[in-house]
Scaffold this motif. Sequence first.
Motif, mmCIF file in Angstrom:
data_model
loop_
_atom_site.group_PDB
_atom_site.id
_atom_site.type_symbol
_atom_site.label_atom_id
_atom_site.label_comp_id
_atom_site.label_asym_id
_atom_site.label_seq_id
_atom_site.Cartn_x
_atom_site.Cartn_y
_atom_site.Cartn_z
ATOM 1 N N MET A 59 0.831 -1.204 0.000
ATOM 2 C CA MET A 59 0.000 0.000 0.000
ATOM 3 C C MET A 59 0.865 1.253 0.000
ATOM 4 S SD MET A 59 -3.261 -1.002 2.428
ATOM 5 C CE MET A 59 -2.360 -1.866 3.713
ATOM 6 N N LEU A 60 2.013 1.176 0.699
ATOM 7 C CA LEU A 60 2.934 2.305 0.717
ATOM 8 C C LEU A 60 3.454 2.603 -0.689
ATOM 9 C CD1 LEU A 60 4.716 4.367 2.265
ATOM 10 C CD2 LEU A 60 6.401 2.532 2.540
ATOM 11 N N GLN A 61 3.772 1.554 -1.448
ATOM 12 C CA GLN A 61 4.264 1.725 -2.817
ATOM 13 C C GLN A 61 3.258 2.512 -3.660
ATOM 14 O OE1 GLN A 61 5.193 -1.942 -4.878
ATOM 15 N NE2 GLN A 61 4.687 -1.062 -6.867
ATOM 16 N N HIS A 62 1.992 2.088 -3.612
ATOM 17 C CA HIS A 62 0.965 2.740 -4.421
ATOM 18 C C HIS A 62 0.654 4.136 -3.886
ATOM 19 C CE1 HIS A 62 0.518 -1.452 -5.677
ATOM 20 N NE2 HIS A 62 -0.028 -0.968 -6.790
ATOM 21 N N ALA A 63 0.765 4.321 -2.575
ATOM 22 C CA ALA A 63 0.500 5.646 -2.012
ATOM 23 C C ALA A 63 1.571 6.642 -2.445
ATOM 24 C CB ALA A 63 0.440 5.561 -0.486
ATOM 25 N N VAL A 64 2.842 6.197 -2.431
ATOM 26 C CA VAL A 64 3.931 7.085 -2.853
ATOM 27 C C VAL A 64 3.808 7.435 -4.324
ATOM 28 C CG1 VAL A 64 6.434 7.231 -3.201
ATOM 29 C CG2 VAL A 64 5.519 6.327 -1.057
ATOM 30 N N ASP A 65 3.526 6.428 -5.142
ATOM 31 C CA ASP A 65 3.360 6.701 -6.577
ATOM 32 C C ASP A 65 2.159 7.603 -6.827
ATOM 33 O OD1 ASP A 65 5.583 5.265 -7.330
ATOM 34 O OD2 ASP A 65 4.483 3.390 -7.653
ATOM 35 N N ALA A 66 1.096 7.419 -6.032
ATOM 36 C CA ALA A 66 -0.073 8.287 -6.177
ATOM 37 C C ALA A 66 0.262 9.716 -5.755
ATOM 38 C CB ALA A 66 -1.237 7.745 -5.342
ATOM 39 N N VAL A 68 3.241 11.114 -5.937
ATOM 40 C CA VAL A 68 4.063 11.695 -7.007
ATOM 41 C C VAL A 68 3.179 12.171 -8.155
ATOM 42 C CG1 VAL A 68 5.829 11.191 -8.740
ATOM 43 C CG2 VAL A 68 6.104 10.371 -6.399
ATOM 44 N N ALA A 69 2.097 11.412 -8.389
ATOM 45 C CA ALA A 69 1.170 11.765 -9.466
ATOM 46 C C ALA A 69 0.096 12.740 -8.999
ATOM 47 C CB ALA A 69 0.512 10.504 -10.019
ATOM 48 N N SER A 70 0.201 13.244 -7.766
ATOM 49 C CA SER A 70 -0.763 14.207 -7.181
ATOM 50 C C SER A 70 -2.172 13.630 -7.074
ATOM 51 C CB SER A 70 -0.780 15.504 -8.008
ATOM 52 O OG SER A 70 0.494 16.110 -8.022
ATOM 53 N N ASP A 71 -2.276 12.284 -6.921
ATOM 54 C CA ASP A 71 -3.586 11.640 -6.726
ATOM 55 C C ASP A 71 -3.837 11.527 -5.224
ATOM 56 O OD1 ASP A 71 -5.893 10.180 -6.746
ATOM 57 O OD2 ASP A 71 -5.060 8.439 -7.827
ATOM 58 N N LEU A 290 13.238 1.722 -11.524
ATOM 59 C CA LEU A 290 12.290 1.577 -10.426
ATOM 60 C C LEU A 290 11.572 2.889 -10.232
ATOM 61 C CD1 LEU A 290 14.369 -0.237 -7.616
ATOM 62 C CD2 LEU A 290 12.605 -1.273 -9.054
ATOM 63 N N THR A 291 10.311 2.822 -9.812
ATOM 64 C CA THR A 291 9.612 4.039 -9.425
ATOM 65 C C THR A 291 9.989 4.366 -7.982
ATOM 66 O OG1 THR A 291 7.676 2.905 -8.530
ATOM 67 C CG2 THR A 291 7.672 3.381 -10.909
#
Length: 602
Positions: A59-66, A68-71, A290-291
């Motif tokens: 969940m942390l991975q997707h939260a960080v990527d979100a 970065v994408a301002s989601d 890697l993202t």
Amino acid sequence: MQTVSADAACADPQAANTSGAQPSPQRLLTYVQPYRNRLFLGSALLVLTNALDKAVPWMLQHAVDAFVASDFHTVRTLAIAVVSTAAVMWLVRTASRVVVFNVGRDIEFDLRNALLSKVHTLGASLLVRYSTGEIMSRATNDLAQVRLLVGFGTLNAVNTSLAYGAGLALMASISAELTLYAMLPYPLFILFARSFGRTLFSRSQQAQEALGRLSEVAQENMAAVRLIRAYGAETHEAERFERVNQDLVQKNMRLVVIRSVMWPVLMTIGSIGTLTVLWKGGAMVVQEKLTVGQFAAFNAYLGQLIWPTLSLGWLLSVVGRGRASFARVREILESKPVVPELPNAVEAPSQGDLRVENLSFSYGDREVLHDISFHLHAGETLALVGPTGAGKSTLASLLPRLQDTPKGTVFLGGQDVTALKLRSLRSQVGYVQQEPFLFSSTVARNIAFPLPRECDEERAYLKVRHAAAEAVVCEDIDRLPEGFDTVVGERGVQLSGGQKQRVALARALLNEPAVIVLDDPMSAVDAHTETLILEALEKAGRERTMLLITNRVAAASKADHIVVIDAGSVVESGRHQELIRNDGVYAKLAGQQALEEELAGL
């Protein structure tokens, strides 16, 4: 009215399984198997705990990527999910520890009961090999280490396996290359861990043995405190205790040193992997292999391996001490009883007919009894007389099989005692030792010791008082500060020698055995106490078979038959007057005692 606690007074001293029918002590797994379902439940909870734990970095991975994408909506949703997952994980983790740790305590409980049962089965022969302090050390300190091995050890073994297995798989799913970099130092880690494990086992065993010696010295000093003070040996004993104590400190310090070295070494090796990941992973993020979210998740998974890595070092310590401790406990559990019970043993008859035929017995190569024979009919009293060292006490211990009675030599009610159940035999043959043992409890509980657990309080009190009256000690007890509820102190220190003898006699009479064996109850009493004991024996002997071992002619003269033994053999037998006329060993003993009494009266 003074009362006897039903639980304490009705305790069954022979509740231990004298047949030795207990779980095989060959492996610890034998004691674990009855709890396998609970361990499976605990392991399932640990799997769930680890699954929830591994979900957080995902969940942390997707939260960080979100982020970065301002989601930010996704970030908020995942943040709530992380908090909820952590709360559920806390509940599941707690439940897993309660289940697994309680299994360790239950196995400790089973082992302690098995150890006590074995001690009862082995009897005095155990004390030839181990001191009381050493046995107590194994029953307490060593079993505590076994509990940690089963509880803490199982939990961390499962946790570590799941943490590494799932963590490495998830790390590899993000980047197999980075995972290889992270694992580069771990072969060295395993090599060091194995080396530390072997050293921990050896030093743990030495530390536990030193603790056993310390317990032995402490127990001896507490038991012999009056003797030590009487001889002014306090300084010597304090120095002896200090030496043993220092040895324990040194052994424990050697263990502490290896554990202190182990932790930083293993942590240093593990940290090499972390530094490598930061270097290589940062470069992969820059190269867009890697993202940022994947790199954060990878580091989170790697961070989750820190505690399993730390606990692995602690786990090695627990396993080393636990294995060493169980090996010490197993030494006692695997000891073979000197007095075995046959698988097809039967109940002892309630008849008082006691017959000894051609009984010979040896301690190693030294024969102490040779071809002893006599027949004691139900209701009769037989006095066994002889000088010190003649073998009288050995003979007394063979009748209820406190030692390994030779087959075909002792018969109760016409049945060979070696074919009888030990508990049943000893309930029919009451035995009073030369030096009576009293527990540090009340008079009532000491007398009530042989009563079964199911007896009620009122019945226990009546039986105790009746037995005390039979032993002519009831009036003495009533004069004590709290009567039957008076605490007698360590080994009955509050009572006189004669009172202890009669309390022990009352205890033997409590369950109305068919045969009473008294091992020299007047060996160290004055004339008045001797008269009281003789009165008690006369009462106890009514309608009951009695074997009285004594050197006192006054006591032997009241018996229906007298057997005189010397150097382990029967040299005379007959009634009092008949033996006096024979002018043999018995007559000389009677003359000597008469002269002593005459001189004492001058």
